[in-house]
Design an enzyme around this catalytic site. Structure first.
Site, PDB file in Angstrom:
ATOM      1  N   HIS A  74       0.295  16.651  -2.027  1.00  0.00           N
ATOM      2  CA  HIS A  74       0.835  15.342  -1.653  1.00  0.00           C
ATOM      3  C   HIS A  74      -0.137  14.213  -1.982  1.00  0.00           C
ATOM      4  O   HIS A  74       0.092  13.061  -1.630  1.00  0.00           O
ATOM      5  CB  HIS A  74       1.141  15.360  -0.142  1.00  0.00           C
ATOM      6  CG  HIS A  74       2.022  14.244   0.318  1.00  0.00           C
ATOM      7  ND1 HIS A  74       1.603  13.293   1.219  1.00  0.00           N
ATOM      8  CD2 HIS A  74       3.305  13.934   0.015  1.00  0.00           C
ATOM      9  CE1 HIS A  74       2.578  12.447   1.465  1.00  0.00           C
ATOM     10  NE2 HIS A  74       3.625  12.804   0.746  1.00  0.00           N
TER      11      HIS A  74
ATOM     12  N   HIS B 174       6.450   2.800   4.129  1.00  0.00           N
ATOM     13  CA  HIS B 174       5.932   4.104   3.718  1.00  0.00           C
ATOM     14  C   HIS B 174       4.420   4.224   3.895  1.00  0.00           C
ATOM     15  O   HIS B 174       3.832   5.257   3.585  1.00  0.00           O
ATOM     16  CB  HIS B 174       6.321   4.359   2.258  1.00  0.00           C
ATOM     17  CG  HIS B 174       6.110   5.755   1.794  1.00  0.00           C
ATOM     18  ND1 HIS B 174       5.128   6.102   0.890  1.00  0.00           N
ATOM     19  CD2 HIS B 174       6.757   6.913   2.106  1.00  0.00           C
ATOM     20  CE1 HIS B 174       5.174   7.405   0.661  1.00  0.00           C
ATOM     21  NE2 HIS B 174       6.159   7.925   1.378  1.00  0.00           N
TER      22      HIS B 174
ATOM     23  N   LYS C 209      -2.317  11.319  -3.956  1.00  0.00           N
ATOM     24  CA  LYS C 209      -2.128  10.302  -4.989  1.00  0.00           C
ATOM     25  C   LYS C 209      -3.516   9.793  -5.353  1.00  0.00           C
ATOM     26  O   LYS C 209      -4.151   9.096  -4.552  1.00  0.00           O
ATOM     27  CB  LYS C 209      -1.268   9.140  -4.506  1.00  0.00           C
ATOM     28  CG  LYS C 209       0.171   9.518  -4.143  1.00  0.00           C
ATOM     29  CD  LYS C 209       0.322   9.797  -2.696  1.00  0.00           C
ATOM     30  CE  LYS C 209       1.779  10.138  -2.358  1.00  0.00           C
ATOM     31  NZ  LYS C 209       1.909  10.682  -0.997  1.00  0.00           N
TER      32      LYS C 209
ATOM     33  N   ASP D 225     -10.056  -0.640  17.107  1.00  0.00           N
ATOM     34  CA  ASP D 225     -11.221  -1.317  17.704  1.00  0.00           C
ATOM     35  C   ASP D 225     -11.999  -2.210  16.746  1.00  0.00           C
ATOM     36  O   ASP D 225     -13.208  -2.428  16.934  1.00  0.00           O
ATOM     37  CB  ASP D 225     -12.167  -0.275  18.310  1.00  0.00           C
ATOM     38  CG  ASP D 225     -11.569   0.421  19.516  1.00  0.00           C
ATOM     39  OD1 ASP D 225     -10.466   0.034  19.940  1.00  0.00           O
ATOM     40  OD2 ASP D 225     -12.191   1.366  20.026  1.00  0.00           O
TER      41      ASP D 225
ATOM     42  N   ASP E 184     -13.256   6.637 -15.297  1.00  0.00           N
ATOM     43  CA  ASP E 184     -14.664   6.604 -15.731  1.00  0.00           C
ATOM     44  C   ASP E 184     -15.664   6.787 -14.585  1.00  0.00           C
ATOM     45  O   ASP E 184     -16.831   6.427 -14.728  1.00  0.00           O
ATOM     46  CB  ASP E 184     -14.974   5.275 -16.443  1.00  0.00           C
ATOM     47  CG  ASP E 184     -14.275   5.162 -17.784  1.00  0.00           C
ATOM     48  OD1 ASP E 184     -13.794   6.199 -18.286  1.00  0.00           O
ATOM     49  OD2 ASP E 184     -14.198   4.044 -18.327  1.00  0.00           O
TER      50      ASP E 184
ATOM     51  N   LYS F 178       0.575   4.732   5.283  1.00  0.00           N
ATOM     52  CA  LYS F 178      -0.077   5.677   6.197  1.00  0.00           C
ATOM     53  C   LYS F 178      -1.424   5.070   6.586  1.00  0.00           C
ATOM     54  O   LYS F 178      -2.448   5.296   5.954  1.00  0.00           O
ATOM     55  CB  LYS F 178      -0.294   7.033   5.516  1.00  0.00           C
ATOM     56  CG  LYS F 178       1.014   7.740   5.090  1.00  0.00           C
ATOM     57  CD  LYS F 178       1.331   7.506   3.650  1.00  0.00           C
ATOM     58  CE  LYS F 178       2.380   8.433   3.086  1.00  0.00           C
ATOM     59  NZ  LYS F 178       3.650   8.478   3.776  1.00  0.00           N
TER      60      LYS F 178
END
Length: 468
Positions: free
Chosen positions: A209, A386, A211, A393, A216, A388
């Site tokens: 999952h 979508h 991405k 704090d 370089d 995450k």
């Protein structure tokens, strides 16, 4: 005689699986459930266990440990003792389970939604001199992939090496013709656990999952955004997709690159040399501490779940979570409840509309437990949210690929970036509060008086929470 032989064979297979379950089982309740399934659902129980039940933490999918791919190391000047002593425990935990220490001298750019993200990604790819590494759960054909193919052809002609990993399930729609075009252009392409006879049952439930883009060794990208036109065109049913991505420059890039290299070895059985350049230079005065957190079903511990638990437990003022799939494990749920009941301002921001109806019902099945613990829930109504993100704090934040569910903790290969930076944490907090003002808060009276049919749907969907 044939029936007797088949029954005997079935019993032998069942007993072998039960022995493995008893030896490698984790939770007694889970072990009992699988024992019942194996012996009460003929054939189906065994097939379900092979697909979904085996403990991958006892049987590693990759051979990295055997072949000794070395984790990059830095001098103390690049992984120094941080002044944020509050999160020393969290930093130590991550380094203990992943061998990835925190690194300083990083420059970060928050990228909101697809347009800004892909503009930055394409610019970085255009500037590549040596190599481009890409890894995506969803690599979906369209205008974006056509543009990438043209760009890859140009860069390869300039002598740039391009490697791509796509997930065999997440990118199921990727055509053979497009893959052939990539290979013809000179791109090295490998699917992660594709559908193959003999491996279908054992590999279907374990997906990559992540991405990741690394260019370089100087800049890396990660977050929730996949390669898909939906991120700038929207979706016919859900509308505009909202997501958060991250661009990283500095020594943390090499740890992101190591994650790619380890997955590359897994899919291709080819090693890539990792050269660590400690002479890091970038524009600006930023000096953010970043710690990369990889997690997968073949790790010894559920790394990302542990980091989430630590942040929740150490929150003192507030804890704001943005995630479309908040289907908490028992441990995460209890930690959130304890934090809220202890006086921490705990808020959850989820999308009002989901890309999966059963997932939507499952998410809402936990609202009862949240509301009773004074945890505030907001439903974002403008398209599909979508992202995450977890921020707490004004000190720490997490951006990455992992949802808050069993699939991300136990079955998927994921990667998050832990950010120890007051400026970024405050920016994410401000964005969260702004989004909450545009959202609908779930009020206790309205929720508890919802129709009976909704309660039944939620209850039924929750049974499948460990599989979603």
């Amino acid at each position: 005689m044939l029936v007797f032989t088949l029954v005997l064979l079935y019993l032998i297979i069942a007993l072998i699986l039960v022995a493995g379950l008893l030896i490698n089982g984790v939770k007694p309740s889970k072990t009992l459930a699988w024992l019942l399934a194996i012996f009460t659902i003929p054939v189906g129980g065994i097939l379900l266990y092979i697909m979904l039940g085996r403990n991958r933490r006892k049987k590693r999918l990759s051979r990295l440990q055997k072949d000794n791919l070395k984790v990059p190391t830095f001098s103390r000047s690049l992984a120094k003792e941080t002044s944020k002593t509050k999160y020393r425990k969290l930093m130590t935990l991550i380094e203990s389970v992943s061998r990835f220490p925190p690194t300083d001298q990083n420059q970060l750019t928050l990228l909101e939604d697809g347009k800004q993200t892909f503009e930055n990604i394409l610019k970085a790819l255009e500037e590549a001199k040596n190599y481009i590494y890409l890894q995506y759960y969803i690599f979906e054909e369209g205008e974006l992939t056509a543009k990438l193919l043209t760009l890859f052809e140009k860069k390869i002609a300039e002598g740039v090496e391009v490697k791509l990993i796509f997930d065999g399930v997440g990118s199921y729609s990727l055509s053979r013709s497009y893959i052939k075009k990539l290979k013809t252009a000179g791109v090295e392409v490998y699917p992660f656990l594709p559908f193959r006879f003999g491996r279908f049952l054992s590999s279907l439930n374990y997906r990559n999952h992540r991405k990741i883009i690394v260019v370089d060794g100087k800049i890396a990208f990660t977050g929730g955004i996949n390669i898909s036109d939906r991120y700038f065109k929207g979706d016919p049913e859900l509308g505009r997709w909202h997501d958060m991505h991250l661009a990283i420059k500095g020594p943390a890039v090499k740890f992101m690159e190591y994650v790619f290299i380890s997955d590359w070895f897994m899919v291709s059985e080819k090693k890539i040399d990792l050269k660590v350049n400690t002479d890091v230079q970038f524009e600006g005065n930023e000096n953010t501490s970043v710690q990369i957190v990889p997690s997968g079903p073949d790790d010894v511990f559920p790394n990302i779940e542990q980091t989430y638990l630590t942040i929740i437990n150490e929150a003192r003022d507030y804890l704001y979570i943005t995630n479309p799939y908040i289907i908490p494990t028992h441990e995460i749920l209890k930690a959130l409840q304890i934090a809220s009941l202890s006086g921490v301002d705990v808020r959850l921001l989820v999308s009002e509309h989901s890309d999966s109806q059963i997932v939507d019902w499952t998410v809402r099945s936990y609202f009862d437990a949240f509301i009773k613990s004074d945890i505030r829930i907001f439903l974002f109504p403008h398209g599909f949210l979508h992202s995450k993100i977890l921020v707490s704090d004004d000190d720490v934040a997490s951006i990455g690929t992992a949802n808050i569910d069993v699939r991300s903790f136990e079955h998927n290969y994921e990667v998050n970036a832990m950010l120890y930076d007051t400026g970024i944490a405050k920016t994410l907090k401000e964005n969260f509060i702004k989004d909450c003002k545009e959202s609908k808060e779930v009020m206790a009276e309205d929720f508890f008086n919802r129709p009976l049919k909704n309660k039944l749907k939620e209850g039924l969907a929750r049974i499948f929470a460990p599989l979603l």
